[in-house]
Design an enzyme around this catalytic site. Structure first.
Site, PDB file in Angstrom:
ATOM      1  N   VAL A  70      42.263  52.812  17.304  1.00  0.00           N
ATOM      2  CA  VAL A  70      41.967  54.361  17.457  1.00  0.00           C
ATOM      3  C   VAL A  70      41.886  54.789  19.033  1.00  0.00           C
ATOM      4  CG1 VAL A  70      41.319  54.601  15.075  1.00  0.00           C
ATOM      5  CG2 VAL A  70      39.589  54.079  16.923  1.00  0.00           C
ATOM      6  N   TYR A 161      25.984  54.897  20.929  1.00  0.00           N
ATOM      7  CA  TYR A 161      26.157  54.770  19.359  1.00  0.00           C
ATOM      8  C   TYR A 161      25.703  56.302  18.969  1.00  0.00           C
ATOM      9  CZ  TYR A 161      26.887  53.310  14.439  1.00  0.00           C
ATOM     10  OH  TYR A 161      27.142  53.429  13.303  1.00  0.00           O
TER      11      TYR A 161
END
Length: 255
Positions: A70, A161
């Site tokens: 991706v 994250y």
């Protein structure tokens, strides 16, 4: 009297107006393992046409697999083309692919920070942009991001994250404001502490500490996440947009 009551109940249920099930073309990124695999298998069991992306490991039995990174626009386009040829344009996109590279803030390199943002947030943008083309034309689309309680709470050592997962919420809401009028919605499912390869690799002290914040006092399983995704992908969720559904045993309490 019992027969009449039963008959009335049946008629009421029939008159309720629940939308009929429609089998959709679904793509789950990172659907070859963990939470992504559980989601893909659940949607396939419900009679949707399901494809998953992987990075060379191949597709699990019963699922159509396409190799895709991706972080690569060309790879994303090729993957979508393969899926479209196999099962038609993507109607339900579950953006799940992602990585984690935790570190103390003062030790986290810019490269490590950027790598996680590129995979988890920009990667989600890439697949969303590609899927939205056909969704707008069809005037139907369900975009479902797999976020994290980290994106709402913030968790130490996860500045990269947490930032990426928080970004998914903002992106889902912006997309919903832009595309809902075309029948395309975007929502976020935010798992908490789920038993996966990623969480098993965490330090034992972190694992033990996480349980202190979970009212359920247990780790969730990957099988407990797909129900929320299934609902958001369904006809029943047509009026839900920009929502965040936590699946975290009460860890975040809706924050």
């Amino acid at each position: 009297m019992t027969d009449t009551a039963t008959e009335n109940t049946t008629e009421s249920a029939a008159d309720y107006g629940r939308p009929a099930f429609v089998s959709r073309s679904v793509l789950v990124t990172g659907g070859n393992r963990g939470i992504g695999l559980a989601i893909a298998q659940r949607l396939a069991a419900e009679a949707h046409k399901v494809a998953v992306t992987h990075r060379g490991s191949g597709a699990p039995d019963g699922l159509f697999g396409v190799e895709c990174d991706v972080t690569d626009n060309d790879a994303v386009d090729r993957a979508f083309t393969e899926v479209e040829e196999h099962q038609g344009p993507v109607e339900v996109l579950v953006s799940n692919a992602g990585i984690s590279k935790d570190a103390f803030l003062i030790r986290m390199t810019e490269e490590r920070f950027t790598e996680v943002i590129n995979a988890n947030l920009t990667g989600a943008f890439r697949v969303t942009q590609r899927a939205a083309r056909s969704m707008q034309k069809k005037r139907f689309g369900r975009i479902i991001y797999i976020g994290s309680v980290s994106g709402m709470w913030g968790i130490g050592n996860q500045a990269n994250y947490a930032a990426a997962k928080a970004g998914l919420i903002g992106m889902a809401r912006s997309i919903s404001r832009e595309l809902s009028k075309a029948g395309v919605t975007a929502n976020v499912v935010a798992p908490g502490y789920i038993d996966t390869e990623m969480t098993r690799a965490l330090d034992e002290r972190i694992q033990a500490g996480a349980l202190e914040f979970i009212p359920a006092k247990r780790v969730g399983t990957a099988a407990e996440v797909p129900g929320a995704v299934s609902f958001l992908a369904s006809e029943d969720a047509s009026y839900i947009a920009g929502a965040v559904i936590p699946v975290d045993g009460g860890m975040g309490m809706g924050h």
